[in-house]
Design a protein around this motif. Structure first.
Motif, PDB file in Angstrom:
ATOM      1  N   PRO A 112       9.672   2.580  -2.056  1.00  0.00           N
ATOM      2  CA  PRO A 112       9.485   3.683  -3.008  1.00  0.00           C
ATOM      3  C   PRO A 112       9.800   5.056  -2.428  1.00  0.00           C
ATOM      4  N   TRP A 113       9.799   5.180  -1.102  1.00  0.00           N
ATOM      5  CA  TRP A 113      10.157   6.443  -0.460  1.00  0.00           C
ATOM      6  C   TRP A 113      11.641   6.479  -0.067  1.00  0.00           C
ATOM      7  N   THR A 114      12.189   5.350   0.323  1.00  0.00           N
ATOM      8  CA  THR A 114      13.546   5.340   0.869  1.00  0.00           C
ATOM      9  C   THR A 114      14.622   5.109  -0.177  1.00  0.00           C
ATOM     10  N   GLN A 126      10.916   9.223  -7.968  1.00  0.00           N
ATOM     11  CA  GLN A 126      10.938   9.643  -6.569  1.00  0.00           C
ATOM     12  C   GLN A 126       9.539  10.069  -6.167  1.00  0.00           C
ATOM     13  N   ARG A 127       9.120   9.624  -4.979  1.00  0.00           N
ATOM     14  CA  ARG A 127       7.823  10.017  -4.443  1.00  0.00           C
ATOM     15  C   ARG A 127       7.806  11.519  -4.142  1.00  0.00           C
ATOM     16  N   LEU A 171      11.086  20.237  -4.986  1.00  0.00           N
ATOM     17  CA  LEU A 171      10.279  19.098  -4.586  1.00  0.00           C
ATOM     18  C   LEU A 171      11.044  17.783  -4.529  1.00  0.00           C
ATOM     19  N   LEU A 172      12.326  17.770  -4.914  1.00  0.00           N
ATOM     20  CA  LEU A 172      13.089  16.534  -4.939  1.00  0.00           C
ATOM     21  C   LEU A 172      14.165  16.540  -3.859  1.00  0.00           C
ATOM     22  N   ARG A 228      16.328   7.795  -1.714  1.00  0.00           N
ATOM     23  CA  ARG A 228      15.040   8.362  -2.100  1.00  0.00           C
ATOM     24  C   ARG A 228      14.652   8.079  -3.552  1.00  0.00           C
ATOM     25  N   TRP A 229      15.548   7.478  -4.346  1.00  0.00           N
ATOM     26  CA  TRP A 229      15.243   7.156  -5.739  1.00  0.00           C
ATOM     27  C   TRP A 229      14.857   5.683  -5.856  1.00  0.00           C
ATOM     28  N   PHE A 230      13.983   5.426  -6.798  1.00  0.00           N
ATOM     29  CA  PHE A 230      13.404   4.090  -6.949  1.00  0.00           C
ATOM     30  C   PHE A 230      13.176   3.863  -8.442  1.00  0.00           C
TER      31      PHE A 230
END
Length: 807
Positions: free
Chosen positions: A72-74, A584-585, A687-688, A699-701
């Motif tokens: 979820p972070w990568t 994105q987290r 923030l993105l 970074r997108w999930f």
């Protein structure tokens, strides 16, 4: 002067395997989305640690596997941090094998049967891998491909080959008695169970409530694979729970007993909060099987047999009785009353040994003193704020002081006092129930206390002990009582689980329909015999399923150097949870008000939904949202959307909540191209990351919070049939059936790990009857590793037998 060891065939094999693992792992680490340098350093550190302490891999890898992945972070789907962990441990282990040479203490040959079955299944996987590439339109490498790309075939297929990479190392460690591989691996798997259960506990504390069983929040722990549903946590619990039982039974110290019992209690809570009927059914299959197989444990040569445990008939009587008593207490006394009764039960278990041989006159005096003194104290405590709780704690501490590190039997001078404290504690437990639930709670608590104390009194005068007096057995019994009590609380304390069971027949009929649709996707003879290809289920389902079942999709498109996100909505009416999201987290401290700016090119009229939510994976605790309707057009349009809603709370300090930005199209069949996404906070801070998609989907999930069937065949055997065809399913069944035969009927059953392996595999397959558990790579890796281990144990048993005959 020393000379270098000759490079024998074994050393050459180990050197090549080490180079393969280390080079592959370093290549992956260098491309890690969050920090290549840090990833490479950690990879090298793990490899060095395992080189220095090879046996530690049996502890470290299973313990970290359920909590290490960061998808979820990568934005990684095809690769994961668990791959790096496995490769680092393999690389370090093989390098050490090169320096040490073959193990000489217990030479054992690798099973030829295993080699043949593994080769057969590997060949099927390779054919299906090629068919998967062809079905995806040809192979092209990508770090961030989704489930419709050819890299998904790599994602599904890698687990078996990573397990094969570990196989010689496992064989080496189990061939070396000094390694104590069986004990280390069992504890590693037990710790892996604990780390997953702790993650589930954090999740409940952060996003639901520890004891709220009415909410539909189902635990997922840190198994990101459940972003489209599935049973990754369920499968992990079943694969590892039997080894926590092993750890409890074979613990050598008091702290080991406490740790193993704590792991089982945590696991019971995690299993209950999955609210999964498949988990409950699998546990009802696997744990009785384990109990039956370990009723007469067979010690390995050189070890003393374990103390005899309770017969199964007594367990069959005790567990329902515990459930009845827990139900009586919980109905009025709630969780506080239930815990108070369990404390009395714990003390009762200790009393028969401590009071054995007590005179009836002493017993009567102690009971009278306890009832009179305890009753008076309970009345006085009722006048104090939370007085019954304080009284119970004091009396329980007194009982603990009397009985902890006790002699085999208490001295005469302390027996009357011990009986008095025992019965006074019972009255204090009744006061706790009454304080919490009023007079209605007393009847149930008094019945349960009467039964508990009566059984304890009867056990004082039996010729033989009514139950084993060892701390190991008593810890096991209390763990079982706690698990039964938790199950009663789940079913009696909330309506959600009852509702799920009330719809079981309807849901099962829907599952049969889904299996039929999944099998019907194999329309050509080649598909039927060899499968559609590894990982091709979601892509084929999207094209073949009815329109009403399309869950939404995303695709990254390019025009030269420019990239953008194409987002398609589901083809059915949507609630909030049905929206297909790309997310994105955000940092923990990201606070609103938030404003979203982006460019959009709608292919149809769309209603765009954007949000910042306190969210882990599928369920939200709080959100600020924004929406905008945009008409179809061929040109890019700039859009600014402020997000509105209550301030996000952040959760308690001990269980902080993740925050996530998401967007999706919320009208049926809407399609839009989206680019240059900016999320700004109150001070204008950005923030993105990668909002322009210049670095692919890094970074997108994505997640499909409610629509889960389109992503899974929902049956392990249907899943193998779809991916690998009839021939692949036959090879899979042959591998699994041979393994279970060896563990239960063959020579391998003599190994002390055999019952636990058998229970783990059977439990995993039971969960797999209702979900495609091997489409989660780290679960599949552990499953195949345990399959291989069954053959290694057989070789070890043969070796022990030869050693015994030679003595």
């Amino acid at each position: 002067m020393t000379t270098a060891a000759p490079l024998t065939a074994h050393r050459l094999r180990d050197l090549l395997a080490a180079l393969l693992a280390l080079v592959t792992g370093a290549f992956l680490a260098w491309h890690h989305p969050l920090g290549p340098g840090a990833a490479l350093l950690l990879f090298a550190a793990v490899a060095a640690l395992i080189f220095l302490r090879p046996a530690w891999s049996l502890l470290i890898v299973p313990a970290l596997l359920p909590v290490i992945d960061l998808a979820p972070w990568t934005g990684w789907l095809s690769f994961a941090e668990s791959d790096l962990l496995i490769l680092a441990a393999a690389g370090g282990g093989y390098l050490r094998a090169v320096t040490d040479g073959p193990v000489k203490e217990q030479p054992t040959r690798m099973s030829r049967l295993l080699a043949g079955l593994a080769l057969l299944f590997a060949l099927s996987l390779m054919i299906s891998l090629g068919r998967g590439f062809a079905d995806a339109g040809g192979f092209h490498f990508g770090w961030y491909q989704g489930y419709d790309g050819p890299m998904n075939s790599i994602r599904i297929g890698k687990s078996f080959f990573l397990a094969l990479l570990w196989l010689p190392l496992l064989h080496r460690q189990f061939a070396d008695p000094a390694c104590q591989a069986d004990r280390r691996l069992a504890w590693g798997l037990a710790l892996g169970l604990g780390s997953a259960a702790l993650a589930a506990l954090w999740e409940r504390l952060a996003f639901a409530d520890l004891l709220n069983f009415s909410s539909d929040y189902r635990s997922t722990a840190l198994f990101w694979e459940m972003h489209v549903g599935g049973a990754a946590l369920d499968g992990w619990l079943l694969l590892t729970a039997p080894f926590a039982v092993y750890a409890l039974r074979h613990a050598r110290t008091a702290s080991g007993h406490v740790l193993a019992a704590g792991l089982l209690i945590l696991a019971a809570y995690a299993a209950l909060t999955t609210f999964s009927r498949g988990v409950y059914l699998a546990l009802l299959i696997a744990l009785p099987l384990l109990a039956w197989q370990t009723r007469r444990p067979v010690a390995r040569p050189g070890k003393q047999p374990e103390q005899a445990a309770w017969p199964l008939l007594r367990w069959a009587l005790a567990l329902p009785l515990l459930a009845v008593m827990a139900g009586l207490v919980f109905a009025g006394g709630g969780y506080r009353g239930l815990l108070a009764w369990l404390g009395v039960l714990a003390v009762t278990l200790l009393m028969p040994q401590a009071l054995r041989g007590i005179a009836k006159r002493q017993l009567a005096a102690g009971i009278a003193l306890g009832l009179i003194g305890g009753g008076g104290l309970a009345l006085l405590a009722g006048f104090l704020p939370k007085g019954p709780y304080g009284l119970y704690i004091v009396l329980f501490a007194a009982a603990f002081f009397l009985l902890w590190r006790r002699p085999a039997v208490l001295a005469d001078s302390r027996r009357i006092f011990a009986v008095a404290v025992w019965f006074a504690l019972g009255l204090a437990a009744a006061a706790v129930a009454a304080y919490w639930g009023g007079g209605d709670a007393l009847s149930g608590m008094l019945i349960a206390l009467t039964l508990t104390l009566a059984l304890g009194l009867a056990a004082l005068f039996t010729v033989r002990p009514a139950w084993p007096q060892g701390i190991r057995w008593q810890a096991s019994f209390l763990s079982a009582a706690l698990a039964v009590s938790a199950a009663v609380a789940v079913f009696a304390g909330g309506g959600y689980m009852g509702g799920r069971f009330s719809t079981s027949s309807h849901d099962l009929a829907g599952r049969f329909d889904h299996w039929q649709l999944s099998a019907a996707l194999l329309q050509k003879p080649l598909d039927l015999w060899f499968g559609k290809g590894l990982g091709r289920y979601p892509a084929n389902y999207f094209f073949a399923a009815p329109d009403s079942k399309f869950p939404g999709a995303y695709q990254l498109l390019r025009d030269g150097e420019n990239a953008w996100l194409s987002l398609a909505a589901p083809w059915h009416p949507m609630s909030f949870g049905d929206i297909f999201r790309v997310s994105q987290r955000l940092p923990f401290d990201a606070n609103g008000p938030f404003v979203v700016a982006l460019r959009i090119r709608p292919k149809t009229d769309v209603r765009l939904h954007v949000e910042v939510c306190e969210k882990h994976l599928l369920y939200v605790a709080g959100c600020v949202t924004g929406r905008a309707g945009v008409k179809a057009g061929s040109n890019w349009q700039n859009l600014t959307i402020p997000l509105a809603g209550p301030l996000l709370g952040g959760g308690p300090w001990y269980a902080p909540r993740f925050r996530m930005f998401s967007l999706g199209v919320s009208n049926v069949s809407g399609i839009a191209d989206i680019d240059d996404i900016i999320l700004s906070g109150p001070g204008g801070e950005l923030l993105l990351n990668n909002g322009d998609f210049s670095d692919d989907m890094r970074r997108w999930f994505f997640s499909s919070d409610h629509d889960h069937l389109p992503w899974h065949a929902k049956n392990i055997f249907i899943n193998v049939l779809f991916d690998q065809g009839v021939l692949g399913l036959a090879a899979f069944l042959l591998l699994v059936i041979t393994t279970l035969w060896r563990l239960n009927l063959g020579q391998t059953r003599r190994h002390e790990l055999a019952p636990y392996l058998s229970a783990a595999i059977v439990g995993f397959l039971a969960v797999g009857m209702f979900d495609s558990v091997i489409d989660a790579p780290r679960l599949a890796w552990l499953f195949y590793t345990l399959i291989f281990l069954a053959f290694i144990l057989g070789a070890a048993v043969k070796s022990y037998g030869k050693s015994a005959r030679g003595m």
